[in-house]
Design a protein around this motif. Structure first.
Motif: not given
Length: 349
Positions: A231, A305-307
Motif C-alpha cells: 500500500g 490500492t493495497k492488494c
C-alpha cells in the motif's frame, strides 16, 4: 596524452572537498572486496581469540539478518552522514515538487542509476539534512544489493549510512511499518519510511555515459508489485547530472566488454564497470567523479490500492503512470537542470 593538471593554488575548502570525495569514491569501489579480504586475513593469520570473535560476529550477522534483514532502525549514524563537503563538491541539490505526507510509506523510484547513484545516495543516505528539512518526519533509506548485508564489515558500514537490503523481505518489512506516531518504531519522531530503489540497477549503470539518460524500466515491475502489496505510494525521482560525473570505457551492447559485464552481472548482481573520471591532482585521468552539478527532482506520489496479490493489469496501469510521470518530469525540468538540454533525450528501455 595531455594531462590537465590542477593548479597549485586552490582554496583549502575545495582541497578538502576533493579529499572527502576521494575517500567516499574509493570506499564505494573497493569496500566489497576489501571487506572479504579483511575477513580472509583475520581467519588465516588471526589467533584463536580473533577467530572466536569472528565466529561470534558471524552468528550475530546471521541472527540479525533473520530478525530484521540487517536493517538498522532509525536514521543510521547521523554524525558520519553530516559531512557536507561531499555534497558541496559537485554540488548535489534536492528539489521538492510535491508534499510527502508522513502518514504513509513510499518507494522512491530513482533514476538514472549512473555509475554509483551519487545524487540519491547523498540526499537520502550520507547527508540527509536537506531531505529532512523538505520532507519532515519522513525517514529516508536507500536499498542496495542484499548480499552486501551478509558480508562482514561491509554490512555494518552500509547500515551506519542508513542503507537497507533491496530484497523483497526487507522492503516489505520497512514498507509495512506503522505510521502511527505512538508506535514504538516511531519514537524518534519519524512516522514514514521512504525507501529509494535504483530500479535500473546494474544494467542501467552499464548504459551510463555523459548526456545519455537511458533508463532500464520497461520490464522492471517488481517495485510496482511491492508498492501494491504494502500500500505504499510510488514517487518518481530523476537526478539530472548523475550521468555526467563519470564516463566509462565504451561498451556498446554488441561489444565483447558488454558481454563480459553481462556474464559477471548474471552471477554476482554487480556489473564490472570501467569508470573514467579525474584524479586528485589532474582533471582528465582517474576514477574520481567530475565536479558537475547533480539535481535530484522528487516528483509527486502515485497512490496505489493495497492488494496482497496484485492484478497484472493493475500493475501495468501503475507502471505506465510511473513512465509517464518520468517523461513529464524530464521534459519539464531538463532545460533548467540538464546541461546541453536541447541535445539531451530520455530513452526508456
Amino acid at each position: 596524452m595531455n594531462i590537465e593538471w590542477a593548479p597549485l593554488r586552490v582554496p583549502m575548502n575545495r582541497r578538502l572537498q576533493t579529499l572527502v570525495t576521494a575517500f567516499f569514491t574509493y570506499t564505494f569501489f573497493t569496500l566489497p572486496i576489501s571487506s572479504c579480504l579483511a575477513v580472509a586475513i583475520l581467519l588465516y593469520y588471526g589467533e584463536m581469540f580473533v577467530r572466536s570473535l569472528l565466529l561470534i560476529y558471524f552468528v550475530i550477522i546471521y541472527l540479525d539478518y533473520k530478525r530484521n534483514y540487517g536493517i538498522m532502525e532509525g536514521n543510521g549514524w547521523l554524525f558520519y552522514r553530516g559531512i557536507r563537503r561531499y555534497r558541496d563538491y559537485f554540488p548535489v541539490e534536492l528539489v521538492k515538487t510535491a508534499e510527502l505526507p508522513p502518514n504513509k510509506n513510499y518507494i522512491i523510484a530513482s533514476f538514472p542509476h549512473g555509475i554509483l547513484g551519487t545524487g540519491t545516495c547523498i540526499n537520502m543516505s550520507l547527508d540527509i539534512g536537506n531531505w529532512l528539512s523538505q520532507f519532515p518526519h519522513v525517514r529516508p533509506k536507500i536499498a542496495t544489493l542484499d548480499h552486501h548485508f551478509k558480508t562482514p564489515f561491509l554490512r555494518d558500514i552500509l547500515r551506519w549510512w542508513g542503507m537497507v537490503s533491496v530484497s523483497k523481505e526487507s522492503l516489505a518489512y520497512l514498507l509495512s511499518k506503522s505510521n502511527d506516531p505512538k508506535h514504538k518504531d516511531n519514537r524518534d519522531g519519524f512516522t514514514s519510511n521512504a525507501v529509494a530503489v535504483l530500479v535500473g540497477g546494474a544494467k542501467e549503470a552499464m548504459d551510463s555515459h555523459p548526456g545519455q539518460y537511458i533508463l532500464t524500466l520497461k520490464d522492471r515491475k517488481g517495485f510496482v508489485k511491492m508498492a501494491i502489496r504494502t500500500g505504499s505510494s510510488i514517487v518518481p525521482s530523476l537526478s539530472f547530472g548523475e550521468v555526467d560525473i563519470f564516463d566509462q570505457v565504451s561498451n556498446p551492447p554488441d561489444s565483447s566488454l558488454r558481454r563480459f559485464q553481462n556474464v559477471v552481472k548474471k552471477f554476482t548482481g554487480i556489473s564490472p564497470l570501467l569508470p573514467k573520471g579525474r584524479g586528485i591532482f589532474n582533471y582528465n585521468y582517474g576514477i574520481l567523479p567530475h565536479r558537475r552539478r547533480i539535481v535530484q527532482v522528487v516528483g509527486s506520489p502515485i497512490d496505489v490500492t493495497k492488494c496482497d496479490t496484485p492484478d497484472p493489469e493493475y500493475v501495468d496501469k501503475i507502471h505506465g503512470q510511473v513512465i509517464r510521470a518520468l517523461e513529464k518530469m524530464f521534459d519539464e525540468y531538463k532545460e533548467k537542470y540538464a546541461p546541453n538540454s536541447k541535445q539531451t533525450k530520455l530513452i526508456i528501455q
